[in-house]
Design an enzyme around this catalytic site. Structure first.
Site, PDB file in Angstrom:
ATOM      1  N   ASP A 206       0.849  -1.192   0.000  1.00 50.71           N
ATOM      2  CA  ASP A 206       0.000   0.000   0.000  1.00 50.71           C
ATOM      3  C   ASP A 206       0.883   1.239   0.000  1.00 50.71           C
ATOM      4  O   ASP A 206       2.065   1.166   0.324  1.00 50.71           O
ATOM      5  CB  ASP A 206      -0.864   0.031   1.271  1.00 50.71           C
TER       6      ASP A 206
ATOM      7  N   ASP B 201      -4.859  -2.833   4.675  1.00 50.47           N
ATOM      8  CA  ASP B 201      -5.416  -2.365   5.944  1.00 50.47           C
ATOM      9  C   ASP B 201      -6.939  -2.358   5.975  1.00 50.47           C
ATOM     10  O   ASP B 201      -7.535  -2.318   7.036  1.00 50.47           O
ATOM     11  CB  ASP B 201      -4.893  -0.963   6.289  1.00 50.47           C
TER      12      ASP B 201
ATOM     13  N   ASP C 114      -9.414  -5.363   1.456  1.00 51.54           N
ATOM     14  CA  ASP C 114      -8.106  -5.958   1.148  1.00 51.54           C
ATOM     15  C   ASP C 114      -8.050  -7.419   1.565  1.00 51.54           C
ATOM     16  O   ASP C 114      -7.094  -8.121   1.222  1.00 51.54           O
ATOM     17  CB  ASP C 114      -6.986  -5.197   1.874  1.00 51.54           C
TER      18      ASP C 114
END
Length: 960
Positions: A493, A801, A805
């Site tokens: 990310d 997070d 996901d």
């Protein structure tokens, strides 16, 4: 290794039918896939391996000492018992609910509407007792809830303010814990040291040695006297006891480490409302009466009743066993501890904690097993078994040769006299000599069976797990330590992992122009200012707390929400007043797919406004007008649209995250009136009026560039997958070192999520390796990228997070959830939790993973070298001279050093920097290429072969 057992039926004939550890072998038509039946040994990853497959592997393998071999791995029997307990508790809960529904259906209509308050059975300072609360929540008793006056009535009985929560005072919290209990449950006590000692004593070869030591001691004292006769037997007994003690100590210490790690996993931190402010506490500190905000991805921390909810859906599969998502509203307001928020948001009132909840009963009834078979353990258990069989064969050969030489009169004493003469040697002396020979053979078995091999793997993994905690990585799955060393690609990310996640608004556009500075209120018209404050205050999951004493305003929420709230405060927003001037009608929570979230509100003069906030270019595309400096609604023509698009591009090029805020008026008559229709109402997102576009600065984390360069040097490709604008992603990627320069930012090196999504599977596989940055990606795009990379043979680690996901985290070889910003759903799907949300910590995990392989490789070199040397020396000497130069005592002390102390020393060696100079070991390479894979061994066929093991400086080769 696997070939000798997987093919043919001999191992299954030898395996006891009641071998619980291996699983019942009678049912050959279980629910196994073709792959499971054809290739039980080829478990490339235990992350998604079924228990049936693990049982199949154990049925296929001949295990010399099952109690020792699998003492460090998953206990399938306990796992099955845990499932049975879970099924019983779920059935009990469903039966209670069914009974209450039946009773409710039998109540006459007129009587059902009566609100007769049940008698209070308070025993403390609260008018309602623990039993009533627990029964209402656990039994989902809506009738009783209504009799108490609904959630408002319950809150009055619990002396709780539904908006401000309970007082954040230690005396108040202690009073509630004493009255209703704490949010904890009794843990099953771990095994004490004596139990580990007893387990170590149950090893078959050690039992034989203890018997042999006792016989040797008795015969030695009888023949040579107590002064000298105790040497051999006493030394063997002492060595065996020492082996048992050292093994028990290592097992006990390892179990304590796993207990500590499990406790850390359970200790979830969450926000509660106390005294009108949001504070972060441990899940164990929750008390009855707490008001808890719930957002998508959160775990419901205790039993409770819904206060307010907007599109709130709960995944109750952990309690009911059904994967159906349940919508929660005033008709079904009961929330169960341990469930996950699948969608929407809301607030709940806690009515049951700890053992008074179904989840508490469940967790108190089952013990969490820390054992887990990793691919390395699976293969090394096979290696240990194979080498053990070789050692058993060698020991049998030595036994036959020595017994034959002894009883044929070819064995002589040091003075040249024959040890055994038929008809002349006493029976006691003959038995004494035979026992000594048997002791030597048994000792060879002990030395040959590399029981330290599985022990070394477990010690290495346990040690790594404990040390990784210090490096801000909490390991949830044991195999992740090992697999991380094989990682070839990391899909990371951007926000919070590569960047600081400390956002501030640094640019703003409103009223058709740039606002400089961004919090300059004088450049905004009163109407625009009012609508902006209204939208920011209501369309947020964050909150603002202004203390009565002092001027330090506390803002809570996600970093993006906090940045926008801080900006609005500088514009003069009074958060509490702004929220009180309108009421929320419906909420569309922020969605990672749509990249925006909305809220419908009703103002004081009964107007309905719909506010949207999200990705700038997406929200801008839905806007048809804007409000100028004269408070006029101006149509968004091409020129003004181009102005805003250029503003977004400029901000994105400066690595700013761009967020647009828009609204539209709506006809009150068109708003659904019933609660059911309102819950499924899709907020209109067309004909929006643009209010503002803000640019948020999120600086790169210090040290990230060095960590990325270290990964690239180690042969691990780092890919950035973000939901942000492609230009923002490109700027951050260059700053972090993922892209060498802006000149590299061409397709397919940098790609947009929708472009990648539109490709076919084959096309995605072709370009997956070349992608370095993916912008404006949805969670499904990340999943598609992970699948494409895995099909190409990569070992993929993914950071995430959000709740969305979870599929990618589960699909990846290693899922890394963020400990600070990560939702509980993401953490549940992950293998490792990065406690500080820092990419540098991810790199440390890679180094620890490589250390596992390095340490095991060193141990194998050490172990097999001693094994082979001892076996060869004794076999050659026994066949040629009839005597063995290494006696039982010497071999036992060698075994003590290499099986226990050697494992302790070599398995706990910390990682070094040079580990990152190597290439990744990959998915199919076994121990850096030293030992052949199972599939390679199977290619040799089923014919028995002689095994020769040769060790070199840095590799181990097995020739068949």
């Amino acid at each position: 290794m696997s070939n000798g057992f997987a093919n043919g039926s001999s191992p299954r004939r030898r395996r006891p039918e009641n071998d619980i550890e291996a699983g019942v072998a009678s049912n050959r038509s279980g629910d196994f896939s073709d792959a499971d039946l054809a290739d039980p040994f080829d478990i490339t990853s235990t992350k998604n391996a079924s228990f049936e497959r693990l049982k199949r592997w154990r049925q296929a393998a001949l295990v010399l000492n099952a109690s020792r071999r699998f003492r460090y791995t998953l206990d399938l029997k306990k796992e099955e018992e845990k499932k049975q307990v879970l099924r019983k508790i779920r059935a009990h809960a469903q039966a209670i609910r069914a009974a209450h529904l039946f009773k409710a259906a039998a109540v006459p209509v007129g009587q059902a509407n009566e609100t007769i308050k049940p008698p209070s059975t308070s025993t403390g300072e609260f008018p309602i007792g623990q039993e009533q609360l627990a029964s209402i929540s656990r039994d989902h008793d809506t009738t009783a809830l209504q009799q108490y006056g609904g959630v408002a009535g319950i809150s009055d009985l619990l002396k709780t303010d539904l908006e401000k929560g309970v007082h954040d005072d230690e005396a108040e919290l202690l009073k509630r814990r004493n009255a209703f209990g704490s949010n904890n449950y009794p843990r099953k006590k771990g095994r004490n040291f004596l139990m580990f000692l007893w387990d170590a004593c149950k090893d078959l070869t050690l039992i034989i040695l203890i018997v042999a030591a006792a016989a040797s001691l008795a015969l030695g004292i009888k023949s040579e006297g107590i002064k000298e006769g105790w040497y051999d037997g006493g030394s063997i007994a002492f060595a065996v006891i020492l082996v048992i003690v050292v093994t028990a100590i290592s097992d006990y210490k390892q179990s304590l480490q796993f207990q500590n790690l499990n406790e850390e996993k359970r200790n979830i931190h969450l926000e509660v409302v106390r005294g009108g402010r949001r504070v972060e506490i441990s899940i164990y500190d929750i008390v009855v009466g707490d008001v808890i905000p719930l957002n998508i991805g959160n775990q419901v921390p205790a039993d409770g009743i819904l206060i307010t909810g907007h599109s709130l859906s709960i995944d109750e599969s952990s309690m009911t066993g059904e994967s159906k998502i349940v919508h929660k509203d005033s008709k079904d307001p009961f929330l169960m501890s341990g469930c996950k928020v699948a969608d929407g948001s809301g607030t709940m009132l806690v009515t049951g904690v700890g053992i008074n909840t179904e989840w508490g009963l469940l967790m108190a009834s089952i013990s969490e097993d820390s054992g887990e078979e990793t691919p390395l353990q699976v293969r090394l258990n096979g290696v240990a078994t194979f080498i053990g069989i070789v050692g058993l064969s060698v020991a049998s050969l030595v036994l036959i040769v020595l017994l034959a030489r002894y009883f044929s009169g070819h064995t002589k004493n040091p003075d040249g006299s024959v040890q055994f003469k038929a008809g002349k040697t006493k029976v006691g002396d003959a038995i004494d000599g035979a026992i000594k020979i048997i002791t030597v053979a048994v000792t060879i078995v002990v030395v040959a069976v590399p029981e330290g091999l599985p022990l070394a793997v477990t010690l290495t993994l346990a040690y790594s797990m404990r040390k990784m905690m210090a490096d801000k990585a909490l390991v949830r799955r044991l195999s992740a330590c090992e697999t991380m060393g094989s990682a070839t690609t990391i899909c990371s990310d951007k926000t919070g992992t590569l960047t600081m996640n400390q956002m501030t608004v640094v640019e703003a556009y409103a009223g058709g122009k740039k606002i400089d500075p961004p919090h300059n209120k004088s450049e905004l018209s009163p109407m625009l200012h009012t609508l902006l404050i209204e939208g920011v205050a209501q369309n947020t999951n964050g909150s603002v707390y202004v203390p009565e004493v002092g001027n330090d305003v506390e803002v809570s929420g996600s970093p993006t929400e906090k940045a926008i709230l801080h900006w609005a405060l500088k514009l003069g927003m009074n958060f509490k007043e702004a929220r009180s001037q309108s009421s929320i009608v419906h909420v569309f929570p922020f969605n990672s797919e749509k990249k925006r979230g909305g809220v419908a509100i009703q103002t004081a003069n009964s107007e309905v406004h719909i506010h949207w906030k999200g990705a700038a270019e997406i929200v801008l595309a839905c806007c048809t007008s804007y409000i100028d400096a004269n408070e006029q609604l101006v149509e968004m023509d091409e020129e003004k649209m181009a102005f805003y698009r250029k503003a977004i591009e400029d901000m994105a090029s400066d690595s700013l995250r761009c967020v647009a805020i828009a609204y539209r008026p709506y006809e009150k008559e068109s708003v659904p009136t019933s609660e059911e229709l309102l819950a499924h109402w899709s907020l209109p997102e067309d004909n929006l009026v643009l209010l503002a576009i803000v640019g948020l600065k999120d600086p790169c984390r210090p040290g990230v560039k060095d960590a990325v360069l270290l990964c690239q040097k180690a042969g691990v490709k780092v890919k950035m997958v973000t939901g942000d604008n492609v230009k923002t992603a490109k700027a951050i990627a260059v700053e972090c070192g993922i892209l060498a320069s802006f000149a590299d930012a061409t397709e397919p090196t940098i790609i947009e999520g929708k472009t990648f999504r539109a490709l076919s599977d084959a096309q995605r596989e072709e370009i997956a390796e070349a992608i370095s940055v993916m912008g404006r990606s949805s969670p499904n795009d990340k999943l598609l990228l992970v699948q494409a990379l895995r099909r190409k043979g990569h070992v993929v680690a993914v950071t995430g997070d959000g709740t969305n996901d979870a599929p990618a985290l589960h699909e990846a070889d290693i899922g890394l959830a963020m400990g600070i910003q990560g939702t509980e759903v993401a953490k549940e799907s992950s293998d490792i939790i990065i406690l500080d949300d820092n990419f540098a910590s991810v790199v440390k995990v890679v180094r620890w993973g490589r250390s596992v392989y390095a340490n095991i490789q060193k141990f194998i070199q050490f172990q097999l070298t001693v094994n082979v040397a001892a076996l060869v020396i004794n076999v050659v000497a026994a066949i040629s001279s009839g005597d063995v130069p290494l006696n039982a005592v010497q071999l036992l002390w060698v075994n003590l050093i290499m099986d226990t102390l050697g494992a302790l020393a070599l398995a706990t060696e910390p990682p070094t920097d040079h580990l990152m100079d190597r290439r990744p070991v990959g998915r199919r390479v076994y121990l850096s290429g030293g030992l052949p894979t199972n599939s390679q061994l199977r290619n040799f066929g089923s014919t028995p072969r002689v095994c020769v093991i040769i060790t070199t400086v840095n590799k181990v080769f097995v020739f068949l």
